[in-house]
Scaffold this motif. Structure first.
Motif, PDB file in Angstrom:
ATOM      1  N   PRO A 258      -0.064  15.564 -15.920  1.00  0.00           N
ATOM      2  CA  PRO A 258      -1.148  16.523 -16.436  1.00  0.00           C
ATOM      3  C   PRO A 258      -0.644  17.270 -17.784  1.00  0.00           C
ATOM      4  CG  PRO A 258       0.249  17.395 -14.941  1.00  0.00           C
ATOM      5  CD  PRO A 258       0.780  16.248 -14.881  1.00  0.00           C
ATOM      6  N   ALA A 259      -1.532  17.504 -18.585  1.00  0.00           N
ATOM      7  CA  ALA A 259      -1.552  18.513 -19.651  1.00  0.00           C
ATOM      8  C   ALA A 259      -1.633  19.838 -19.060  1.00  0.00           C
ATOM      9  CB  ALA A 259      -2.571  18.308 -20.815  1.00  0.00           C
ATOM     10  N   THR A 260      -0.547  20.444 -18.960  1.00  0.00           N
ATOM     11  CA  THR A 260      -0.649  21.720 -18.177  1.00  0.00           C
ATOM     12  C   THR A 260      -1.173  22.766 -18.648  1.00  0.00           C
ATOM     13  OG1 THR A 260       1.785  22.042 -18.901  1.00  0.00           O
ATOM     14  CG2 THR A 260       1.562  21.126 -16.585  1.00  0.00           C
ATOM     15  N   THR A 261      -1.627  23.901 -18.015  1.00  0.00           N
ATOM     16  CA  THR A 261      -2.218  24.911 -18.353  1.00  0.00           C
ATOM     17  C   THR A 261      -1.107  26.100 -19.067  1.00  0.00           C
ATOM     18  OG1 THR A 261      -3.737  24.933 -16.557  1.00  0.00           O
ATOM     19  CG2 THR A 261      -3.708  26.990 -17.723  1.00  0.00           C
ATOM     20  N   ALA A 262       0.050  25.695 -18.591  1.00  0.00           N
ATOM     21  CA  ALA A 262       1.246  26.732 -19.326  1.00  0.00           C
ATOM     22  C   ALA A 262       1.133  26.461 -20.768  1.00  0.00           C
ATOM     23  CB  ALA A 262       2.261  26.641 -18.517  1.00  0.00           C
ATOM     24  N   ALA A 263       0.997  25.030 -21.242  1.00  0.00           N
ATOM     25  CA  ALA A 263       1.004  24.613 -22.529  1.00  0.00           C
ATOM     26  C   ALA A 263      -0.096  25.236 -23.291  1.00  0.00           C
ATOM     27  CB  ALA A 263       1.200  23.069 -22.695  1.00  0.00           C
ATOM     28  N   GLY A 264      -1.136  25.394 -22.540  1.00  0.00           N
ATOM     29  CA  GLY A 264      -2.513  25.827 -23.253  1.00  0.00           C
ATOM     30  C   GLY A 264      -2.267  27.350 -23.334  1.00  0.00           C
ATOM     31  N   SER A 265      -1.487  28.013 -22.574  1.00  0.00           N
ATOM     32  CA  SER A 265      -1.348  29.558 -22.421  1.00  0.00           C
ATOM     33  C   SER A 265      -0.376  29.788 -23.670  1.00  0.00           C
ATOM     34  CB  SER A 265      -0.716  29.832 -21.252  1.00  0.00           C
ATOM     35  OG  SER A 265      -1.713  29.709 -20.197  1.00  0.00           O
ATOM     36  N   ILE A 266       0.327  29.138 -24.318  1.00  0.00           N
ATOM     37  CA  ILE A 266       1.311  29.685 -25.441  1.00  0.00           C
ATOM     38  C   ILE A 266       0.786  28.916 -26.668  1.00  0.00           C
ATOM     39  CG2 ILE A 266       3.290  29.860 -24.038  1.00  0.00           C
ATOM     40  CD1 ILE A 266       4.377  27.306 -25.034  1.00  0.00           C
ATOM     41  N   ASP A 267       0.033  28.005 -26.780  1.00  0.00           N
ATOM     42  CA  ASP A 267      -0.796  27.518 -27.900  1.00  0.00           C
ATOM     43  C   ASP A 267      -1.853  27.117 -27.557  1.00  0.00           C
ATOM     44  OD1 ASP A 267      -1.478  25.396 -29.974  1.00  0.00           O
ATOM     45  OD2 ASP A 267       0.567  24.708 -30.308  1.00  0.00           O
ATOM     46  N   PRO A 268      -3.023  27.668 -28.491  1.00  0.00           N
ATOM     47  CA  PRO A 268      -4.462  27.267 -28.208  1.00  0.00           C
ATOM     48  C   PRO A 268      -4.804  25.680 -28.137  1.00  0.00           C
ATOM     49  CG  PRO A 268      -4.397  29.038 -29.769  1.00  0.00           C
ATOM     50  CD  PRO A 268      -2.787  28.437 -29.537  1.00  0.00           C
ATOM     51  N   LEU A 269      -3.704  25.060 -28.826  1.00  0.00           N
ATOM     52  CA  LEU A 269      -4.148  23.396 -28.621  1.00  0.00           C
ATOM     53  C   LEU A 269      -3.071  22.798 -27.870  1.00  0.00           C
ATOM     54  CD1 LEU A 269      -5.180  22.975 -32.269  1.00  0.00           C
ATOM     55  CD2 LEU A 269      -6.659  22.968 -30.339  1.00  0.00           C
ATOM     56  N   GLY A 270      -2.429  23.495 -27.102  1.00  0.00           N
ATOM     57  CA  GLY A 270      -1.250  23.196 -26.317  1.00  0.00           C
ATOM     58  C   GLY A 270      -1.549  22.098 -25.492  1.00  0.00           C
ATOM     59  N   ARG A 271      -2.771  22.012 -24.605  1.00  0.00           N
ATOM     60  CA  ARG A 271      -3.157  20.803 -23.730  1.00  0.00           C
ATOM     61  C   ARG A 271      -3.492  19.523 -24.631  1.00  0.00           C
ATOM     62  NH1 ARG A 271      -7.370  23.865 -20.019  1.00  0.00           N
ATOM     63  NH2 ARG A 271      -7.562  24.893 -22.084  1.00  0.00           N
ATOM     64  N   GLU A 272      -4.135  19.791 -25.846  1.00  0.00           N
ATOM     65  CA  GLU A 272      -4.268  18.753 -26.603  1.00  0.00           C
ATOM     66  C   GLU A 272      -3.119  18.142 -27.214  1.00  0.00           C
ATOM     67  OE1 GLU A 272      -8.088  21.421 -27.255  1.00  0.00           O
ATOM     68  OE2 GLU A 272      -5.985  21.527 -26.551  1.00  0.00           O
ATOM     69  N   LYS A 273      -2.083  18.780 -27.544  1.00  0.00           N
ATOM     70  CA  LYS A 273      -0.838  18.289 -28.146  1.00  0.00           C
ATOM     71  C   LYS A 273      -0.349  17.246 -27.019  1.00  0.00           C
ATOM     72  CE  LYS A 273      -0.461  21.883 -31.615  1.00  0.00           C
ATOM     73  NZ  LYS A 273       0.469  22.870 -32.053  1.00  0.00           N
ATOM     74  N   MET A 274      -0.160  18.067 -25.690  1.00  0.00           N
ATOM     75  CA  MET A 274       0.261  17.209 -24.473  1.00  0.00           C
ATOM     76  C   MET A 274      -0.380  15.835 -24.219  1.00  0.00           C
ATOM     77  SD  MET A 274       1.387  20.113 -21.732  1.00  0.00           S
ATOM     78  CE  MET A 274       2.489  18.964 -20.989  1.00  0.00           C
ATOM     79  N   LEU A 275      -1.834  15.693 -24.418  1.00  0.00           N
ATOM     80  CA  LEU A 275      -2.488  14.560 -24.414  1.00  0.00           C
ATOM     81  C   LEU A 275      -2.245  13.667 -25.475  1.00  0.00           C
ATOM     82  CD1 LEU A 275      -5.915  16.148 -23.126  1.00  0.00           C
ATOM     83  CD2 LEU A 275      -4.232  14.826 -21.826  1.00  0.00           C
ATOM     84  N   LEU A 276      -1.604  14.079 -26.303  1.00  0.00           N
ATOM     85  CA  LEU A 276      -1.355  13.180 -27.509  1.00  0.00           C
ATOM     86  C   LEU A 276       0.276  12.840 -27.591  1.00  0.00           C
ATOM     87  CD1 LEU A 276      -3.413  14.472 -30.625  1.00  0.00           C
ATOM     88  CD2 LEU A 276      -3.715  12.244 -29.223  1.00  0.00           C
ATOM     89  N   SER A 277       0.779  13.388 -26.394  1.00  0.00           N
ATOM     90  CA  SER A 277       2.342  13.194 -26.327  1.00  0.00           C
ATOM     91  C   SER A 277       2.739  12.330 -25.142  1.00  0.00           C
ATOM     92  CB  SER A 277       2.945  14.428 -26.041  1.00  0.00           C
ATOM     93  OG  SER A 277       2.924  15.326 -27.316  1.00  0.00           O
TER      94      SER A 277
END
Length: 341
Positions: free
Chosen positions: A257-276
Motif C-alpha cells: 500500500p501507498a500508506t496514509t502516513a506518507a500522505g500525511s507528511i507530504d501532500p503527494l506522499g501516496r503518489e510518490k509511493m505509487l511511483l516507488s
C-alpha cells in the motif's frame, strides 16, 4: 540477485550505490511488469480505538487518557461493508486496537456476517494484533483470508522497549503461525523510529524478504503529541520511499500500500509511493466521527471524506500518474504459487 536472500551489508551496498530516483524507477518498472498499471483498492474499517497495549509511538495507546474511545458494533461494520461493496470494493480491512472487550468469537461472527453479506466474494483482512494460534485458526475457519501484523522494527531491544515489553520473538512466532495456517500474511515497518540505525533499516527491509510476505506496509514514524515520543523528529519521506523501493525489488509479487502516513507528511506522499513500487490504496470507509478518534499519529488526511468521495479523489490522483484504480480482490500471487507448489 533479487530473488535470493542476501545479508544486510550486501543490501546496503546495493542501495547506496544508486540514487533514490534510480531505485524508485527500477522498483516502479518491476511492479508494473508484475501488476501492470493497476492500483488495487482495499476498504479500511477502523472498528475500535480501545487498546490494552502501550506502544510508545501510538496515539491510541491504552495510557492515553485524552482519546475519546469508540467501538463499532458488528451491525455497523456489516453496513459499512455493504456500502463499500455497492461501490465496487471487494477487499475489506478490519483494523482495531487490541481491544479486550471483543472476543475472538465476536470477531468470528462479524467475519461470517461479512462473508454472507458479500455472498462469499469479498476478501477479508484482519489486523487485531498478536493472538494465539488457536484464535488465528478460528478466524480463518470463519472466513478470514488475510492478516496484517506489522513488526515495525527488527531490532529486538528496540522492539521490546517501544512495544510495551512485547518481545520481537512473540511477533515473529505469530507471523509464522499465520503463514502455517495459510493466511495471506502482511507485515512491515516504520521508518525513522527513534533508536533506528542504518543497520536496523536494512535489516527491516531484508526481514520482509526472509518472511516472504504477501503484503508489506511501510510508513514513516510521525510523533504524536500525547505519547512519550512526542519530541522526537520524524524522518524524511525519502527514507520511506527508499524502503518501499527496496522491498519491491526483493518481493516483486507482494501487494504494497501507498500508506496514509506518507500522505500525511507530504501532500503527494501516496503518489510518490505509487511511483516507488507500491500498488495498493486503502480508502478509509469508517464513519467520520470514528476517523477523528483513530489517530495513531497527528495530521491524518481524509478525515472528513466519505467512502464515495474518497474513491473519486483517489481515482483522479491515480490517473494523473498514468495508472488505473481497480477493484479486484488482488489476491496474493506468491500465495497462489505456494498452493501450486
Amino acid at each position: 540477485m533479487w530473488g535470493a536472500p542476501m545479508n544486510s551489508a550486501d543490501l546496503r551496498a546495493f542501495a547506496e550505490g544508486r540514487t533514490l530516483d534510480a531505485l524508485r524507477g527500477e522498483a516502479n518498472a518491476l511492479c508494473e511488469s508484475v501488476w501492470g498499471k493497476r492500483v488495487f483498492v482495499r476498504g479500511l474499517i477502523e472498528f475500535s480505538n480501545h487498546c490494552a497495549r502501550n506502544c510508545l509511538y501510538c496515539g491510541i495507546r491504552g495510557a492515553n487518557t485524552r482519546v475519546s474511545r469508540y467501538r463499532l458494533s458488528s451491525d455497523e461494520i456489516v453496513e459499512i461493508v455493504r456500502e463499500g461493496f455497492r461501490l465496487g470494493i471487494r477487499t475489506f480491512v478490519l483494523q482495531g486496537g487490541e481491544d479486550p472487550f471483543l472476543s475472538v468469537l465476536d470477531h468470528c461472527r462479524t467475519v461470517e456476517r461479512i462473508k454472507d453479506a458479500t455472498e462469499g466474494t469479498a476478501a477479508i483482512t484482519l489486523s487485531l494484533g498478536i493472538r494465539s494460534r488457536s484464535e488465528y485458526a478460528a478466524l480463518k475457519a470463519a472466513g478470514a483470508d488475510r492478516y496484517l501484523l506489522r513488526f515495525e522494527t527488527s531490532d529486538e531491544t528496540l522492539h521490546t522497549r517501544l512495544r510495551d515489553g512485547v518481545p520481537f520473538a512473540a511477533r515473529r512466532r505469530a507471523l509464522d503461525d499465520l503463514k502455517e495456517l495459510d493466511y495471506e500474511v502482511g507485515s512491515g515497518f516504520m521508518t525513522g523510529l527513534p533508536g533506528e540505525t542504518e543497520e536496523t533499516f536494512y535489516e527491516n527491509v531484508r526481514l520482509c524478504k526472509t518472511l516472504e510476505l504477501d503484503m508489506v506496509g511501510i510508513g514513516p514514524f510521525i510523533p504524536h503529541p500525547d505519547t512519550p515520543l512526542w519530541s522526537d523528529a520524524p524522518p524524511s519521506l525519502e527514507r520511506t520511499l527508499r524502503a518501499v523501493a527496496l522491498v519491491r525489488l526483493l518481493l516483486p509479487m507482494a501487494n504494497m500500500p501507498a500508506t496514509t502516513a506518507a500522505g500525511s507528511i507530504d501532500p503527494l506522499g501516496r503518489e510518490k509511493m505509487l511511483l516507488s513500487g507500491a500498488n495498493v490504496l486503502m480508502p478509509n470507509l469508517s464513519p467520520s466521527e470514528a476517523k477523528r478518534h483513530y489517530l495513531l499519529y497527528p495530521g491524518k488526511v481524509c478525515l472528513d471524506e466519505d467512502g464515495s468521495s474518497c474513491l473519486k479523489c483517489l481515482r483522479a490522483r491515480v490517473l494523473r500518474l498514468g495508472k488505473e484504480l481497480v477493484f479486484d480482490r488482488g489476491d496474493s500471487r506468491s500465495a497462489a504459487l505456494r498452493h501450486v507448489g
